[in-house]
Design a protein around this motif. Structure first.
Motif, short mmCIF file in Angstrom:
data_model
loop_
_atom_site.label_atom_id
_atom_site.label_comp_id
_atom_site.label_asym_id
_atom_site.label_seq_id
_atom_site.Cartn_x
_atom_site.Cartn_y
_atom_site.Cartn_z
N LEU A 13 0.83 -1.20 0.00
CA LEU A 13 0.00 0.00 0.00
C LEU A 13 0.87 1.26 0.00
N ALA A 14 1.90 1.27 0.83
CA ALA A 14 2.79 2.43 0.89
C ALA A 14 3.51 2.64 -0.44
N ALA A 15 3.92 1.54 -1.07
CA ALA A 15 4.60 1.65 -2.37
C ALA A 15 3.65 2.21 -3.43
N TRP A 16 2.38 1.80 -3.39
CA TRP A 16 1.39 2.32 -4.34
C TRP A 16 1.19 3.81 -4.15
N LEU A 17 1.10 4.26 -2.92
CA LEU A 17 0.89 5.68 -2.65
C LEU A 17 2.01 6.53 -3.25
N LYS A 18 3.22 6.02 -3.23
CA LYS A 18 4.36 6.78 -3.75
C LYS A 18 4.32 6.91 -5.27
N THR A 19 3.54 6.05 -5.94
CA THR A 19 3.45 6.14 -7.41
C THR A 19 2.44 7.18 -7.88
N LEU A 20 1.61 7.68 -6.96
CA LEU A 20 0.53 8.58 -7.35
C LEU A 20 1.02 10.01 -7.52
N PRO A 21 0.44 10.75 -8.47
CA PRO A 21 0.77 12.18 -8.58
C PRO A 21 0.25 12.91 -7.35
N ARG A 22 0.93 13.99 -7.00
CA ARG A 22 0.53 14.73 -5.80
C ARG A 22 0.31 16.20 -6.14
N PRO A 23 -0.63 16.84 -5.41
CA PRO A 23 -1.49 16.28 -4.35
C PRO A 23 -2.61 15.42 -4.93
N VAL A 24 -3.02 14.41 -4.18
CA VAL A 24 -4.03 13.46 -4.65
C VAL A 24 -5.10 13.29 -3.57
N GLY A 25 -6.34 13.17 -4.00
CA GLY A 25 -7.44 12.89 -3.09
C GLY A 25 -7.85 11.44 -3.22
N ILE A 26 -7.85 10.71 -2.11
CA ILE A 26 -8.13 9.27 -2.15
C ILE A 26 -9.38 8.96 -1.34
N LEU A 27 -10.26 8.16 -1.92
CA LEU A 27 -11.41 7.62 -1.21
C LEU A 27 -11.08 6.21 -0.75
N GLY A 28 -11.19 5.97 0.55
CA GLY A 28 -11.06 4.63 1.10
C GLY A 28 -12.44 4.00 1.20
N PHE A 29 -12.56 2.75 0.82
CA PHE A 29 -13.85 2.05 0.81
C PHE A 29 -14.57 2.16 2.15
N THR A 30 -13.84 2.04 3.25
CA THR A 30 -14.40 2.16 4.59
C THR A 30 -13.45 2.99 5.45
N ASP A 31 -13.86 3.31 6.66
CA ASP A 31 -12.98 4.02 7.57
C ASP A 31 -11.77 3.17 7.94
N ARG A 32 -11.96 1.86 7.97
CA ARG A 32 -10.81 0.99 8.26
C ARG A 32 -9.75 1.13 7.17
N VAL A 33 -10.19 1.17 5.91
CA VAL A 33 -9.25 1.36 4.80
C VAL A 33 -8.61 2.74 4.89
N ALA A 34 -9.40 3.76 5.21
CA ALA A 34 -8.87 5.11 5.35
C ALA A 34 -7.80 5.17 6.44
N LEU A 35 -8.02 4.43 7.52
CA LEU A 35 -7.04 4.39 8.61
C LEU A 35 -5.74 3.75 8.13
N GLU A 36 -5.84 2.72 7.29
CA GLU A 36 -4.63 2.10 6.72
C GLU A 36 -3.91 3.07 5.78
N LEU A 37 -4.66 3.85 5.03
CA LEU A 37 -4.05 4.86 4.17
C LEU A 37 -3.29 5.89 5.00
N ASP A 38 -3.88 6.32 6.10
CA ASP A 38 -3.23 7.26 7.00
C ASP A 38 -1.93 6.67 7.55
N GLU A 39 -1.97 5.41 7.95
CA GLU A 39 -0.77 4.75 8.47
C GLU A 39 0.30 4.64 7.40
N ALA A 40 -0.10 4.30 6.17
CA ALA A 40 0.85 4.17 5.07
C ALA A 40 1.51 5.52 4.75
#
Length: 405
Positions: free
Chosen positions: A188-215
């Motif tokens: 997940l962290a490696a995928w985030l680094k491939t994205l153009p920035r700034p980027v807005g991401i929707l996480g399917f659930t709050d649990r997924v959003a929490l993992e995005l925050d951690e990554a």
């Protein structure tokens, strides 16, 4: 798991004549998330003060046992149905069953669920309204609700003129209460680094959003400066314990529970067949720090946007916005259009309507109160502008929040 029935004591004023035993309703929900707890509150609200109903609460099993269910002798069941096998078992019991999970389509059972397409649409509008122009999605492609949220996210992007494909990253569903394995988090962290920035991401659930925050924290990415994160569910046990408090789409789970109970009651009473699918619109977006900024580099435009947001409940005049940004109206208009591709007035109108849509689900507010709180000069101006923008009146829109789509 032992169930805890809700007991209804007979009134001493009831007739001495024998009355039929209470109907037995079995409710199978995961109470580890706010989603399940909200649905349960809606069910309880519907059956409150119903002495002819006894509700048995159970955990959410991986598989339903037909023999055990028959021994329980329920008159009706409300359950999360996540597999074809479970659908077949429940449909074969010969009692009314209502599904409250959007994981799969259940043509053999009535489904009451969130309108996941609208979740995706609302999320994209929120991120786009904060001037993000790169978007991504993180979810689970084996879950129908996740697929629909991504579809709504992409559809709204195309409607707003965004032609680039929106990348998505897949996470396994897993246990709601357990963190993902390190290997999953590393990917997940490696995928985030491939994205153009700034980027807005929707996480399917709050649990997924929490993992995005951690990554993001692991990768040195700033939230929301580099990555804006939006979750779904507004589960306070998750969103407020992230490194940066997470914005989230608040779902109307109590309405799902209430409609599920109403549908089940009709089935037990032998009424007409319920609609195969009833979808409930999300309520609003609860904005926190993870999306609480505008993705623009122009400081003048950023100041103007801050002023617009701070005064969204008032009638906004472009001259006042320009003064707050420290430039002339003409300079502001030119820089605003260069940064955002729109005018100051159009952005002010968009913010007014965004606030109105956030307030629409609030049952204690009249449409007139919503109009004034959203910065419209009068309820009639609001009604006319709303119809031009959305194709329906505010009353029709509000009615549709709890009805089938």
């Amino acid at each position: 798991m032992m169930a805890r029935p809700v007991k209804h004591l007979p009134s001493p004023f009831q007739s001495s004549m024998a009355s039929p035993p209470p109907r037995r309703i079995a409710v199978y929900l995961s109470l580890a998330t706010e989603h399940g707890r909200g649905i349960l509150r809606g069910i309880a609200r519907y059956f409150h003060q119903r002495p002819d109903i006894t509700v048995f609460k159970f955990g959410d099993p991986r598989a339903y046992d037909a023999a055990a269910l028959r021994r329980l002798k329920p008159d009706g069941i409300i359950a999360r149905v996540a597999t074809r096998r479970n659908e077949a078992v429940l449909a074969g019991l010969g009692v009314p069953v209502v599904n409250v999970s959007g994981q799969i389509a259940t043509p053999r059972l009535p489904l009451i669920n969130t309108d996941d397409l609208r979740v995706g649409e609302l999320a994209l509008r929120h991120l786009h309204g904060r001037a993000y122009r790169h978007f991504a999605y993180c979810g689970n492609p084996t879950h129908l609700g996740s697929v629909l949220r991504y579809r709504g996210f992409c559809t709204e992007a195309r409607r707003l003129g965004i032609t680039a494909a929106i990348p998505q990253h897949s996470l396994p569903q897993g246990d709601q209460n357990s963190p993902y394995p390190d290997a999953t988090r590393t990917r997940l962290a490696a995928w985030l680094k491939t994205l153009p920035r700034p980027v807005g991401i929707l996480g399917f659930t709050d649990r997924v959003a929490l993992e995005l925050d951690e990554a993001c924290a692991r990768s040195g990415l700033r939230v929301p400066e580099d990555v804006a994160i939006l979750g779904v569910g507004n589960d306070l046990a998750r969103v407020e314990f992230a490194h940066v408090a997470l914005s989230s789409v608040q779902l109307n789970t109590q309405q799902i529970g209430l409609l599920a109970a109403e549908t089940l009651q009709a089935g037990m009473d032998g009424g007409r067949a319920a609609a195969a699918e009833t979808l409930v619109s999300p309520q609003k977006i609860v904005t926190r720090l993870s999306t609480d900024r505008f993705a623009v580099d122009d400081e003048v435009v950023a100041l103007a946007l801050d002023h617009l947001r701070e005064h969204v409940g008032n009638t906004i005049y472009v001259e006042e916005v320009a003064k707050a940004a420290g430039v002339t109206r003409r300079v502001l208009e030119l820089r605003f259009r260069a940064a955002l591709g729109t005018s100051v007035y159009a952005e002010a109108q968009r913010l007014h309507f965004e606030r109105a849509l956030e307030l629409m689900p609030e049952p204690t507010l009249t449409l007139g109160e919503i109009a004034y709180a959203s910065g419209f000069e009068s309820p009639s101006v609001f009604a006319s502008a709303f119809r031009r923008r959305h194709g329906v009146t505010p009353t029709e829109y509000r009615r549709g929040l709890t009805g089938p789509r």
